[in-house]
Design an enzyme around this catalytic site. Structure first.
Site, PDB file in Angstrom:
ATOM      1  CB  SER A 180      -7.691 -17.419 -25.058  1.00  0.00           C
ATOM      2  OG  SER A 180      -8.252 -18.317 -25.961  1.00  0.00           O
TER       3      SER A 180
ATOM      4  CE  LYS B 112     -11.112 -18.532 -27.735  1.00  0.00           C
ATOM      5  NZ  LYS B 112     -11.679 -19.337 -28.863  1.00  0.00           N
TER       6      LYS B 112
ATOM      7  CG  HIS C 169     -19.870 -18.456 -24.779  1.00  0.00           C
ATOM      8  ND1 HIS C 169     -19.147 -19.442 -24.162  1.00  0.00           N
ATOM      9  CD2 HIS C 169     -19.382 -18.377 -26.055  1.00  0.00           C
ATOM     10  CE1 HIS C 169     -18.270 -19.945 -25.025  1.00  0.00           C
ATOM     11  NE2 HIS C 169     -18.397 -19.327 -26.166  1.00  0.00           N
TER      12      HIS C 169
HETATM   13  P1  A3P Z   1      -5.757 -20.668 -26.196  1.00  0.00           P
HETATM   14  O1  A3P Z   1      -6.211 -19.585 -27.123  1.00  0.00           O
HETATM   15  O2  A3P Z   1      -5.183 -20.121 -24.924  1.00  0.00           O
HETATM   16  O3  A3P Z   1      -4.852 -21.650 -26.842  1.00  0.00           O
HETATM   17  P2  A3P Z   1     -13.145 -22.173 -26.252  1.00  0.00           P
HETATM   18  O4  A3P Z   1     -13.336 -23.554 -26.777  1.00  0.00           O
HETATM   19  O5  A3P Z   1     -13.915 -21.879 -25.021  1.00  0.00           O
HETATM   20  O6  A3P Z   1     -13.287 -21.159 -27.323  1.00  0.00           O
HETATM   21  O7  A3P Z   1     -11.635 -22.082 -25.721  1.00  0.00           O
HETATM   22  C1  A3P Z   1     -10.542 -22.096 -26.601  1.00  0.00           C
HETATM   23  C2  A3P Z   1      -9.283 -22.221 -25.797  1.00  0.00           C
HETATM   24  O8  A3P Z   1      -9.189 -23.556 -25.270  1.00  0.00           O
HETATM   25  C3  A3P Z   1      -8.044 -22.008 -26.638  1.00  0.00           C
HETATM   26  O9  A3P Z   1      -7.059 -21.477 -25.744  1.00  0.00           O
HETATM   27  C4  A3P Z   1      -7.722 -23.429 -27.051  1.00  0.00           C
HETATM   28  O10 A3P Z   1      -6.412 -23.625 -27.505  1.00  0.00           O
HETATM   29  C5  A3P Z   1      -7.998 -24.151 -25.738  1.00  0.00           C
HETATM   30  N1  A3P Z   1      -8.182 -25.601 -25.913  1.00  0.00           N
HETATM   31  C6  A3P Z   1      -8.970 -26.239 -26.792  1.00  0.00           C
HETATM   32  N2  A3P Z   1      -8.821 -27.576 -26.685  1.00  0.00           N
HETATM   33  C7  A3P Z   1      -7.919 -27.783 -25.695  1.00  0.00           C
HETATM   34  C8  A3P Z   1      -7.334 -28.955 -25.110  1.00  0.00           C
HETATM   35  N3  A3P Z   1      -7.648 -30.159 -25.521  1.00  0.00           N
HETATM   36  N4  A3P Z   1      -6.439 -28.763 -24.122  1.00  0.00           N
HETATM   37  C9  A3P Z   1      -6.104 -27.536 -23.688  1.00  0.00           C
HETATM   38  N5  A3P Z   1      -6.620 -26.395 -24.193  1.00  0.00           N
HETATM   39  C10 A3P Z   1      -7.514 -26.515 -25.193  1.00  0.00           C
END
Ligand code: A3P
Length: 307
Positions: free
Chosen positions: A150, A56, A120
């Site tokens: 998240s 996340k 991860h």
């Molecule tokens: P949130 O749940 O806080 O919205 P991962 O890809 O490591 O699983 O992380 C997911 C998190 O990154 C989520 O956070 C998601 O919304 C956020 N995320 C994905 N794309 C993004 C972007 N372009 N800009 C900002 N945050 C992004």
């Protein structure tokens, strides 16, 4: 009952939340543990690029940026397939019997070079061949509180993740490091230390949010890739939260149907810094900060929890 509804139901019935086990004290799914020898013996190639994160932290975001850089902002090329197939998630394993099987190892092995891979894993569990081959690694870190929020929502919407329990219970599990991929604290500290001796570009979600152009340029430099001004603008535009939220090849709506339930919480949830303030009570926040200070007292690493 309509056929598609029945299929949907039967799929949901076979989805079970992952059981966990440990490798060297780090919590992983039982499925990953069952293939651990193969993960550990993974053969990295010298031109592999590894994107490493704690869950996340903005993995998918980083992956999209890297893919756009590598493909000169050619949107069609970047939409060739979904993120998790474009960049094999090396340790992730769902057996053939699962509603949607996946083997990051098989996917990676079948992929021609140059490969971009995702993990991860905490630094001490990264397959040694990545160090032997001196591979480039991009590590993206995100502050603990937003990562926790998240991660909690991700557990709720992803029915193959372990049951998160209540919010209060999840906060405790996170602080104790007893969530999948282990302790956030050890993860970010371990990789921070490793960056001094290896080819690691250590980035922060908060910096990327604040000044994406600057951070994308850092990634380009690290990848030794120069692009025209217009291409950079395209990359910036295509990788905003709003654009990625509507991109079916990045927002996980095309895969893991019946497993990820976006109506519970979308994968592309909020994409902001500071959402933790909407979840932590004052008491929880005080306890968390006190514990954080202790756990992070032996590192120079500093995170921002608001912009
Ligand atoms: P949130 O749940 O806080 O919205 P991962 O890809 O490591 O699983 O992380 C997911 C998190 O990154 C989520 O956070 C998601 O919304 C956020 N995320 C994905 N794309 C993004 C972007 N372009 N800009 C900002 N945050 C992004």
């Amino acid at each position: 009952m309509a056929l598609d509804k029945m299929e949907d139901l039967s799929l949901q019935e076979t989805v079970t939340r992952a059981e966990t086990d440990e490798v060297e004290g780090v919590t992983l799914t039982k499925a990953i543990c069952s293939t651990w020898d193969q993960v550990w013996n993974f053969r990295a190639r010298p031109d592999d690029l590894l994107i490493a994160t704690y869950a996340k932290a903005g993995t998918t975001w980083t992956q999209e940026i890297v893919d756009m850089i590598q493909h000169n902002a050619d949107i069609q090329k970047c939409r060739r397939t979904s993120t998790y197939k474009r960049h094999p998630f090396i340790e992730w394993f769902l057996p053939k019997s699962a509603p949607q099987s996946y083997s990051g190892l098989e996917l990676a092995e079948a992929m021609p070079s140059p490969r971009t891979l995702k993990t991860h894993l905490p630094v001490q569990l990264v397959p040694p061949s990545f160090w032997e081959q001196n591979c480039k690694i991009i590590y993206m870190a995100r502050n603990a509180k937003d990562s926790l929020v998240s991660y909690y929502h991700f557990h709720r919407m992803n029915n193959i993740m372990p049951d998160p329990g209540t919010w209060e219970e999840f906060v405790e599990k996170f602080m104790a490091g007893k969530v999948l991929w282990g302790s956030w604290y050890d993860h970010v500290k371990g990789w921070w230390k490793a960056k001094d001796k290896n080819r690691i570009l250590y980035l922060f979600y908060e910096d990327m949010k604040e000044n994406p152009k600057h951070e994308i340029q850092k990634i380009m430099k690290f990848l030794e890739k120069d692009v025209e001004k217009e291409v950079l603008s395209q990359i910036l535009h295509h990788t905003t939260f709003e654009k990625m939220k509507e991109n079916p090849m990045a927002n996980y709506t095309k895969d893991f149907e019946g497993i990820m339930d976006h109506s519970v919480s979308p994968f592309m949830r909020k994409g902001v810094v500071g959402d933790w303030k909407n979840y932590f009570t004052v008491a929880q926040n005080e306890k968390f900060d006190e514990d954080y200070k202790k756990k992070m007292s032996d590192t120079s690493l500093v995170f921002r929890t608001e912009l």
